[in-house]
Design a protein around this motif. Structure first.
Motif, PDB file in Angstrom:
ATOM      1  N   SER A 166       0.850  -1.196   0.000  1.00 33.99           N
ATOM      2  CA  SER A 166       0.000   0.000   0.000  1.00 33.99           C
ATOM      3  C   SER A 166       0.878   1.235   0.000  1.00 33.99           C
ATOM      4  O   SER A 166       2.065   1.144   0.271  1.00 33.99           O
ATOM      5  CB  SER A 166      -0.875   0.055   1.246  1.00 33.99           C
ATOM      6  N   GLY A 167       0.251   2.361  -0.276  1.00 35.67           N
ATOM      7  CA  GLY A 167       0.984   3.626  -0.228  1.00 35.67           C
ATOM      8  C   GLY A 167       1.198   4.171  -1.614  1.00 35.67           C
ATOM      9  O   GLY A 167       0.357   3.998  -2.499  1.00 35.67           O
ATOM     10  N   THR A 168       2.333   4.844  -1.808  1.00 38.67           N
ATOM     11  CA  THR A 168       2.569   5.472  -3.104  1.00 38.67           C
ATOM     12  C   THR A 168       3.850   4.965  -3.762  1.00 38.67           C
ATOM     13  O   THR A 168       4.147   5.330  -4.896  1.00 38.67           O
ATOM     14  CB  THR A 168       2.652   7.000  -2.966  1.00 38.67           C
ATOM     15  N   ASN A 169       4.608   4.134  -3.048  1.00 39.34           N
ATOM     16  CA  ASN A 169       5.825   3.560  -3.640  1.00 39.34           C
ATOM     17  C   ASN A 169       5.698   2.050  -3.734  1.00 39.34           C
ATOM     18  O   ASN A 169       5.417   1.398  -2.737  1.00 39.34           O
ATOM     19  CB  ASN A 169       7.046   3.908  -2.785  1.00 39.34           C
ATOM     20  N   PHE A 170       5.906   1.556  -4.930  1.00 37.38           N
ATOM     21  CA  PHE A 170       5.721   0.126  -5.153  1.00 37.38           C
ATOM     22  C   PHE A 170       6.979  -0.453  -5.784  1.00 37.38           C
ATOM     23  O   PHE A 170       7.457   0.066  -6.793  1.00 37.38           O
ATOM     24  CB  PHE A 170       4.517  -0.116  -6.064  1.00 37.38           C
ATOM     25  N   GLU A 171       7.487  -1.497  -5.177  1.00 36.74           N
ATOM     26  CA  GLU A 171       8.691  -2.147  -5.697  1.00 36.74           C
ATOM     27  C   GLU A 171       8.276  -3.527  -6.194  1.00 36.74           C
ATOM     28  O   GLU A 171       7.843  -4.362  -5.415  1.00 36.74           O
ATOM     29  CB  GLU A 171       9.699  -2.272  -4.535  1.00 36.74           C
ATOM     30  N   ASP A 195      -3.817   9.792  -5.660  1.00 35.96           N
ATOM     31  CA  ASP A 195      -2.421   9.701  -5.210  1.00 35.96           C
ATOM     32  C   ASP A 195      -1.495   9.691  -6.416  1.00 35.96           C
ATOM     33  O   ASP A 195      -1.848   9.182  -7.491  1.00 35.96           O
ATOM     34  CB  ASP A 195      -2.186   8.405  -4.418  1.00 35.96           C
ATOM     35  N   PHE A 196      -0.313  10.232  -6.220  1.00 29.07           N
ATOM     36  CA  PHE A 196       0.716  10.154  -7.254  1.00 29.07           C
ATOM     37  C   PHE A 196       1.608   8.972  -6.888  1.00 29.07           C
ATOM     38  O   PHE A 196       2.259   8.981  -5.844  1.00 29.07           O
ATOM     39  CB  PHE A 196       1.514  11.459  -7.290  1.00 29.07           C
ATOM     40  N   SER A 241      15.415  -1.807 -15.034  1.00 29.19           N
ATOM     41  CA  SER A 241      14.243  -1.386 -14.265  1.00 29.19           C
ATOM     42  C   SER A 241      13.440  -0.393 -15.080  1.00 29.19           C
ATOM     43  O   SER A 241      13.977   0.272 -15.965  1.00 29.19           O
ATOM     44  CB  SER A 241      14.676  -0.695 -12.974  1.00 29.19           C
ATOM     45  N   TRP A 242      12.194  -0.288 -14.734  1.00 28.36           N
ATOM     46  CA  TRP A 242      11.305   0.697 -15.357  1.00 28.36           C
ATOM     47  C   TRP A 242      10.614   1.435 -14.230  1.00 28.36           C
ATOM     48  O   TRP A 242      10.225   0.828 -13.230  1.00 28.36           O
ATOM     49  CB  TRP A 242      10.293  -0.028 -16.249  1.00 28.36           C
ATOM     50  N   ASN A 243      10.479   2.747 -14.385  1.00 31.13           N
ATOM     51  CA  ASN A 243       9.971   3.560 -13.287  1.00 31.13           C
ATOM     52  C   ASN A 243       8.794   4.450 -13.710  1.00 31.13           C
ATOM     53  O   ASN A 243       8.938   5.653 -13.845  1.00 31.13           O
ATOM     54  CB  ASN A 243      11.133   4.407 -12.733  1.00 31.13           C
ATOM     55  N   PRO A 244       7.625   3.842 -13.940  1.00 29.20           N
ATOM     56  CA  PRO A 244       6.460   4.668 -14.249  1.00 29.20           C
ATOM     57  C   PRO A 244       5.995   5.437 -13.010  1.00 29.20           C
ATOM     58  O   PRO A 244       6.127   4.955 -11.886  1.00 29.20           O
ATOM     59  CB  PRO A 244       5.403   3.650 -14.661  1.00 29.20           C
ATOM     60  N   LYS A 245       5.463   6.628 -13.262  1.00 32.97           N
ATOM     61  CA  LYS A 245       4.909   7.472 -12.191  1.00 32.97           C
ATOM     62  C   LYS A 245       3.634   8.065 -12.746  1.00 32.97           C
ATOM     63  O   LYS A 245       3.630   8.575 -13.859  1.00 32.97           O
ATOM     64  CB  LYS A 245       5.849   8.637 -11.872  1.00 32.97           C
ATOM     65  N   PHE A 246       2.574   8.001 -11.991  1.00 33.48           N
ATOM     66  CA  PHE A 246       1.333   8.585 -12.486  1.00 33.48           C
ATOM     67  C   PHE A 246       0.372   8.880 -11.350  1.00 33.48           C
ATOM     68  O   PHE A 246       0.509   8.352 -10.243  1.00 33.48           O
ATOM     69  CB  PHE A 246       0.667   7.666 -13.526  1.00 33.48           C
ATOM     70  N   THR A 247      -0.595   9.728 -11.656  1.00 31.90           N
ATOM     71  CA  THR A 247      -1.671  10.007 -10.710  1.00 31.90           C
ATOM     72  C   THR A 247      -2.776   8.988 -10.938  1.00 31.90           C
ATOM     73  O   THR A 247      -3.147   8.720 -12.084  1.00 31.90           O
ATOM     74  CB  THR A 247      -2.209  11.432 -10.927  1.00 31.90           C
ATOM     75  N   VAL A 248      -3.270   8.425  -9.862  1.00 30.74           N
ATOM     76  CA  VAL A 248      -4.352   7.436  -9.969  1.00 30.74           C
ATOM     77  C   VAL A 248      -5.649   8.195 -10.221  1.00 30.74           C
ATOM     78  O   VAL A 248      -6.122   8.925  -9.357  1.00 30.74           O
ATOM     79  CB  VAL A 248      -4.448   6.593  -8.678  1.00 30.74           C
ATOM     80  N   LEU A 249      -6.183   8.048 -11.429  1.00 29.81           N
ATOM     81  CA  LEU A 249      -7.389   8.791 -11.815  1.00 29.81           C
ATOM     82  C   LEU A 249      -8.636   7.913 -11.795  1.00 29.81           C
ATOM     83  O   LEU A 249      -9.733   8.384 -12.053  1.00 29.81           O
ATOM     84  CB  LEU A 249      -7.196   9.365 -13.223  1.00 29.81           C
ATOM     85  N   ASP A 250      -8.431   6.638 -11.479  1.00 33.37           N
ATOM     86  CA  ASP A 250      -9.526   5.684 -11.614  1.00 33.37           C
ATOM     87  C   ASP A 250     -10.443   5.689 -10.404  1.00 33.37           C
ATOM     88  O   ASP A 250     -10.056   6.061  -9.314  1.00 33.37           O
ATOM     89  CB  ASP A 250      -8.937   4.288 -11.816  1.00 33.37           C
ATOM     90  N   LYS A 251     -11.650   5.208 -10.646  1.00 36.35           N
ATOM     91  CA  LYS A 251     -12.602   5.017  -9.554  1.00 36.35           C
ATOM     92  C   LYS A 251     -12.219   3.778  -8.773  1.00 36.35           C
ATOM     93  O   LYS A 251     -11.543   2.884  -9.291  1.00 36.35           O
ATOM     94  CB  LYS A 251     -14.000   4.791 -10.138  1.00 36.35           C
ATOM     95  N   ALA A 252     -12.693   3.711  -7.525  1.00 38.17           N
ATOM     96  CA  ALA A 252     -12.459   2.516  -6.706  1.00 38.17           C
ATOM     97  C   ALA A 252     -12.888   1.298  -7.516  1.00 38.17           C
ATOM     98  O   ALA A 252     -13.969   1.285  -8.104  1.00 38.17           O
ATOM     99  CB  ALA A 252     -13.270   2.608  -5.421  1.00 38.17           C
ATOM    100  N   GLY A 253     -12.033   0.296  -7.544  1.00 38.07           N
ATOM    101  CA  GLY A 253     -12.356  -0.887  -8.327  1.00 38.07           C
ATOM    102  C   GLY A 253     -11.206  -1.866  -8.308  1.00 38.07           C
ATOM    103  O   GLY A 253     -10.216  -1.676  -7.592  1.00 38.07           O
ATOM    104  N   THR A 254     -11.347  -2.893  -9.115  1.00 35.51           N
ATOM    105  CA  THR A 254     -10.364  -3.960  -9.182  1.00 35.51           C
ATOM    106  C   THR A 254      -9.708  -3.939 -10.559  1.00 35.51           C
ATOM    107  O   THR A 254     -10.381  -4.124 -11.572  1.00 35.51           O
ATOM    108  CB  THR A 254     -11.043  -5.324  -8.929  1.00 35.51           C
TER     109      THR A 254
END
Ligand code: C2O
Ligand code: CU
Ligand code: CU
Length: 573
Positions: free
Chosen positions: A31-36, A72-73, A112-125
């Motif tokens: 969880s959070g904003t950093n994912f490895e 979140d970014f 490695s690849w380092n995408p960064k983006f703002t989560v624009l989606d609605k709650a979902g799966t």
């Protein structure tokens, strides 16, 4: 496992129970904003004897569930340690093409690849999986796939089960094929081993209350017809792009590769009992991979995908064992969930037509490739340029003998109709995959509001991974014509356009300075729509275009001469 071909369904279940039941594993979370994310090779002991070679993310197979919050970014590091080039795509999420992880955005082994983006989606799966052209099936079937759960305030305000691993479980349903050395066969039309969360014959203890499941069909080809034993009713609360407006009661739910559904099952009265999640594939209509006869010809059923012991039978996916309820269970589902208003047909500016055909006609068509608008995927060809902010209706006609799950990147869409008829309620929410049956035409509406002029295109394709890998995929870009015209205007010191601006009194555009015998020209408006096109032979290095009747505004003219092309912004007053 070819030996199972002749087994009747009953024997088939006996054979399964010999392996014993396995507790369903629930993927870890980040969880959070950093994912490895570490893509790695692994092994899994599916059967006695030899271990199976697999691939996974941060583990041997599958990967952690990523929890993201809307707005979140996020910053993701994908480290490729699988000794093969690959990509990672955020299926269903609205991100720029450069962050989308399509086939152009390759990660070499060790890189490695380092995408960064703002989560624009609605709650979902949503979910993540590799997308390397011609290798998607291999990397997914070996095990790289994981869930993304997006949370938002709208969903949080509802009284729904959402404690991960307690009353909210992710379930990825897949089938795989193993050889006699227990190794995964890719591609395969004999995928005869059903599994949930990469586990054969699993069971899960669930509390005696409302429990939410986030279902994903992560199979490379198979369509499932989900249901519970005893025809127990369950409620669908979400589809691909988030919550439905209201819970929908089902006894069956058909899911094609790539599709997600959130369902709630009420176990309150069932403590001490067990109930099975099944695929009632005997009820699938022919022409669907998973039915008794996957290929539907005009007068006959076609061969190609039939020799598969799971096709057309009812088989078990998962056993629920109902235990004590938790302290604060959700007892009632809300009557309404969200108020998502679909785009309406009169908002659409453009209609696009897509047609699926087999590359070869006749009884052997299932063994060949499938084409979209007669075309095969070509990394170097952008098939559609879509104007920024355009609302579009897409008409997709399947003229082949098998159902194809159509998927588009970048956007969620709303299904308008299936062969002219309103789709079922469970398909009226936000979707990014839709199964299109043989000889069916599906229309949907969508809008392209962001991410124009990116350096890479977005994909649209069949989510049967065998079909995708063989080229049943095209690509598109979103284009902001206003800025693009400015960028592309070349200061033509040789070629002159006169007069510019044009007017209704002065509607003949003269183009001079062209050294060519013939030219082709096209005039586009700011939305990228073609307004005028033609061919002219050149006299005295010049030709004329009559633009009378054209609407006032700015246009881009493109000219193709012998050795050069020219572009100029033209204004009509
Ligand atoms: Cu789930 Cu283009 O993919
Ligand atoms: Cu996708
Ligand atoms: Cu297909």
């Amino acid at each position: 496992m070819i030996s199972k071909f002749s087994l009747t369904p009953v024997l088939f279940f006996l054979l399964f129970s010999l392996y014993g039941q396995n507790q369903l594993p629930i993927p870890d979370t980040i969880s959070g904003t950093n994912f490895e994310l570490n893509l790695q090779n692994g092994t899994v002991q599916f059967y006695e004897g030899q271990e199976t070679t697999t691939m996974g993310t941060n583990g041997n197979i599958l990967g952690p569930t990523l929890f993201m919050n809307k707005n979140d970014f996020v910053n993701i590091h994908v480290n490729n340690n699988i000794e093969d080039t690959t990509t990672i795509h955020w299926h269903g999420m609205h991100v720029s093409a450069a962050n989308d992880g399509g086939p152009h955005t390759t990660i070499a082994p060790g890189e490695s690849w380092n995408p960064k983006f703002t989560v624009l989606d609605k709650a979902g799966t949503y979910w993540y999986h590799p997308h390397l052209h011609e290798k998607t099936n291999k990397h997914v079937s070996f095990g790289i796939a994981g869930f993304i759960v997006v949370r938002d305030n709208e969903e949080k305000a509802l009284s729904l089960p959402r404690t991960y691993g307690v009353d909210d479980f992710p379930l990825v349903v897949q089938t795989k094929d193993f050889d006699e050395n227990n190794q995964i066969i890719v591609p395969s039309n004999s995928d005869d081993v059903p599994m949930v969360n990469a586990t054969i014959n699993p069971f899960l203890e669930v509390p005696a209350q409302m429990v939410r499941f986030r279902l994903l069909n992560g199979s490379s080809q198979r369509v499932f017809n989900l249901g519970l034993t005893g025809n127990q009713v369950f409620y669908q609360i979400g589809s691909d792009g988030g919550l439905l407006n209201k819970p929908v009661a089902h006894t069956r739910l058909q899911m094609a590769p790539g599709e997600r559904a959130e369902i709630v099952i009420g176990f309150s009265e069932m403590k001490g009992n067990s109930i099975q999640l099944m695929s009632y594939a005997s009820e699938l209509s022919n022409g669907i991979y998973g039915a008794a006869y996957p290929g539907m010809g005009f007068m006959m059923t076609l061969i190609g995908y039939n020799p598969n012991p799971l096709n057309g039978i009812n088989f078990k996916l998962l056993e629920f064992r109902v235990v004590d309820s938790t302290t604060n269970p959700v007892i009632l589902l809300p009557e309404t969930l969200v108020n998502d208003i679909p785009l309406s047909e009169n908002q659409a500016k453009t209609t696009r037509n897509l047609v699926f055909t087999p590359s070869q006609m006749g009884p052997n068509q299932l063994n060949g490739n499938f084409l979209i608008n007669g075309q095969h995927f070509n990394m170097d060809v952008i098939n559609f340029s879509i104007p920024l902010n355009n609302t579009e209706i897409w008409t997709i006609a399947n003229q082949s003998a098998i159902a194809h799950p159509f998927h588009i990147h970048d956007v969620q869409f709303y299904v308008l109709d299936r062969n002219g008829l309103t789709p079922p309620v469970s398909e009226q929410g936000r979707k990014d995959v839709i199964l299109i049956h043989p000889m069916e035409t599906v229309r949907f509406i969508t809008q392209f509001t962001d991410f124009a002029n990116d350096s890479v295109p977005y994909m649209l394709h069949c989510h049967m991974l065998t079909h995708e890998d063989k080229g049943m995929m095209l690509q598109f870009e979103v284009v902001d014509q206003t800025t693009r015209i400015q960028q592309m205007v070349i200061n033509n010191d040789v070629v002159k356009f006169y007069p510019n601006p044009l007017s209704s009194k002065n509607s003949i555009l003269s183009v001079s300075g062209i050294k060519s015998e013939l030219v082709k020209y096209e005039l586009y408006d700011l939305l990228g729509q073609l307004s005028i096109k033609g061919e002219e032979s050149i006299k005295n290095n010049s030709f004329q275009i009559d633009v009378s009747g054209i609407k006032p505004g700015a246009y881009l003219i493109k000219i193709w001469a012998d050795n050069s092309t020219y572009q100029q912004k033209i204004v009509v007053k």
